[in-house]
Design a protein around this motif. Sequence first.
Motif, PDB file in Angstrom:
ATOM      1  N   UNK A 114       8.511 -20.370 -94.352  1.00  0.00           N
ATOM      2  CA  UNK A 114       8.427 -20.536 -95.802  1.00  0.00           C
ATOM      3  C   UNK A 114       8.569 -19.171 -96.470  1.00  0.00           C
ATOM      4  N   UNK A 115       8.884 -19.169 -97.747  1.00  0.00           N
ATOM      5  CA  UNK A 115       9.142 -17.904 -98.427  1.00  0.00           C
ATOM      6  C   UNK A 115       7.931 -16.965 -98.377  1.00  0.00           C
ATOM      7  N   UNK A 116       6.735 -17.509 -98.568  1.00  0.00           N
ATOM      8  CA  UNK A 116       5.556 -16.632 -98.549  1.00  0.00           C
ATOM      9  C   UNK A 116       5.370 -16.012 -97.172  1.00  0.00           C
ATOM     10  N   UNK A 117       5.801 -16.710 -96.121  1.00  0.00           N
ATOM     11  CA  UNK A 117       5.715 -16.154 -94.778  1.00  0.00           C
ATOM     12  C   UNK A 117       6.752 -15.056 -94.586  1.00  0.00           C
ATOM     13  N   UNK A 118       7.939 -15.225 -95.156  1.00  0.00           N
ATOM     14  CA  UNK A 118       8.949 -14.165 -95.083  1.00  0.00           C
ATOM     15  C   UNK A 118       8.471 -12.905 -95.796  1.00  0.00           C
ATOM     16  N   UNK A 119       7.752 -13.091 -96.893  1.00  0.00           N
ATOM     17  CA  UNK A 119       7.207 -11.922 -97.597  1.00  0.00           C
ATOM     18  C   UNK A 119       6.188 -11.187 -96.725  1.00  0.00           C
ATOM     19  N   UNK A 120       5.413 -11.939 -95.959  1.00  0.00           N
ATOM     20  CA  UNK A 120       4.443 -11.309 -95.047  1.00  0.00           C
ATOM     21  C   UNK A 120       5.158 -10.583 -93.908  1.00  0.00           C
ATOM     22  N   UNK A 121       6.287 -11.129 -93.462  1.00  0.00           N
ATOM     23  CA  UNK A 121       7.066 -10.468 -92.409  1.00  0.00           C
ATOM     24  C   UNK A 121       7.597  -9.126 -92.918  1.00  0.00           C
ATOM     25  N   UNK A 122       8.052  -9.100 -94.164  1.00  0.00           N
ATOM     26  CA  UNK A 122       8.529  -7.843 -94.767  1.00  0.00           C
ATOM     27  C   UNK A 122       7.421  -6.786 -94.736  1.00  0.00           C
ATOM     28  N   UNK A 123       6.214  -7.197 -95.091  1.00  0.00           N
ATOM     29  CA  UNK A 123       5.075  -6.267 -95.103  1.00  0.00           C
ATOM     30  C   UNK A 123       4.724  -5.815 -93.693  1.00  0.00           C
ATOM     31  N   UNK A 124       4.732  -6.756 -92.745  1.00  0.00           N
ATOM     32  CA  UNK A 124       4.398  -6.416 -91.359  1.00  0.00           C
ATOM     33  C   UNK A 124       5.449  -5.484 -90.765  1.00  0.00           C
ATOM     34  N   UNK A 125       6.697  -5.679 -91.125  1.00  0.00           N
ATOM     35  CA  UNK A 125       7.793  -4.834 -90.640  1.00  0.00           C
ATOM     36  C   UNK A 125       7.565  -3.386 -91.087  1.00  0.00           C
ATOM     37  N   UNK A 126       7.106  -3.242 -92.325  1.00  0.00           N
ATOM     38  CA  UNK A 126       6.852  -1.901 -92.861  1.00  0.00           C
ATOM     39  C   UNK A 126       5.615  -1.275 -92.231  1.00  0.00           C
ATOM     40  N   UNK A 127       4.530  -2.051 -92.105  1.00  0.00           N
ATOM     41  CA  UNK A 127       3.269  -1.487 -91.597  1.00  0.00           C
ATOM     42  C   UNK A 127       3.301  -1.231 -90.095  1.00  0.00           C
ATOM     43  N   UNK A 128       3.965  -2.097 -89.338  1.00  0.00           N
ATOM     44  CA  UNK A 128       3.991  -1.956 -87.884  1.00  0.00           C
ATOM     45  C   UNK A 128       5.089  -1.006 -87.400  1.00  0.00           C
ATOM     46  N   UNK A 129       6.216  -0.996 -88.123  1.00  0.00           N
ATOM     47  CA  UNK A 129       7.383  -0.244 -87.645  1.00  0.00           C
ATOM     48  C   UNK A 129       7.796   0.893 -88.571  1.00  0.00           C
ATOM     49  N   UNK A 130       7.197   0.917 -89.758  1.00  0.00           N
ATOM     50  CA  UNK A 130       7.555   1.964 -90.708  1.00  0.00           C
ATOM     51  C   UNK A 130       8.979   1.848 -91.206  1.00  0.00           C
ATOM     52  N   UNK A 131       9.500   0.635 -91.233  1.00  0.00           N
ATOM     53  CA  UNK A 131      10.896   0.421 -91.630  1.00  0.00           C
ATOM     54  C   UNK A 131      10.979  -0.624 -92.739  1.00  0.00           C
TER      55      UNK A 131
END
Length: 318
Positions: free
Chosen positions: A45-62
């Motif tokens: 779902x869209x709200x889950x994709x938004x969380x993936x964006x945040x996790x991508x930044x916090x976990x990988x710095x990208x």
Amino acid sequence: MYFPQGTVKPFHDFDATQDALALRAAMKGFGTDEKTIIEILGNRANFQRQEIIQAFASELGRDLIKDLKSELSGRFRDVIMGLMMKPEDFICKQLNKAMVGLGTDEDALIEILCSRRGEEIKVITKRYDEMYNKSLANHVGTETSGDFRELLTRICSNERANSGHVNGAQAKADAQRLYEAGEKKLGTDEAVFTKLFAQSSFEHLRLVFEEYKAVSGNTIEQALKHEMSGDLKKALGTIVEAAQSTPTYFARKLFKSMDGLGTDDKALIRIIVSRCEYDLEDIKREYEKLYNKTLISAVKSDTSGDYKKILCTLIGSA
């Protein structure tokens, strides 16, 4: 009461960090694993994709959006980029694209603005102002003209009543006013049509259309065919269709986007991305009723490659 059903629903065993790591692995090194990207982003779902964006930044710095843009291309990238935006942001971007640059995409403006209910328009207009630092009504006003502009700017000024606002006595009076402004007289008072069609809830308009047939002997569609022309006729006709059945309206739009020579990729992407979490299940059902074939079979025959795969994932099983 109508409860719309989308095809894309929240993923039950969701783990934003796990998805972020899997997406990074799919884009790391030589080549890109499009299958993994489709499997993840097409089933969240869209709200889950938004969380993936945040996790991508916090976990990988990208920045996931930048990585996807650099790894993907063409219509497949267009779909993925649309999915990664919040729904209202995606629609605002589509409206902006329809107006900037050389020429105006009136069909896109009509499809978006004339098919949405009052509460939906209020969200869109507020977000458009935030994203582009200008009011949607003013921008639309600079790109359109005449009675067509009057209709769209009224809609963009949040004049449409919210869903459920119906007045039986008023509907009879409104039907009489439409008749007197059109079929009953020589010439047409377009302002009466633009004001009523822009301000009324879809539920109220449905009642007005029923009353109109009793007053005139003709349907409102027949009246518009005789009394209107050009973009105004298209816009008012869209409101009639959407008020009577929004899923049926979008089923017809999808058919038109794939009918004949070539495919209107922009319209196809815009509709499927914007409706997949809202009422695409209902649209699929109407599509099959109208055309005696499934939406997914039509998309499979008219698109190709990863573009086809992501669209079919969003549409769901036949």
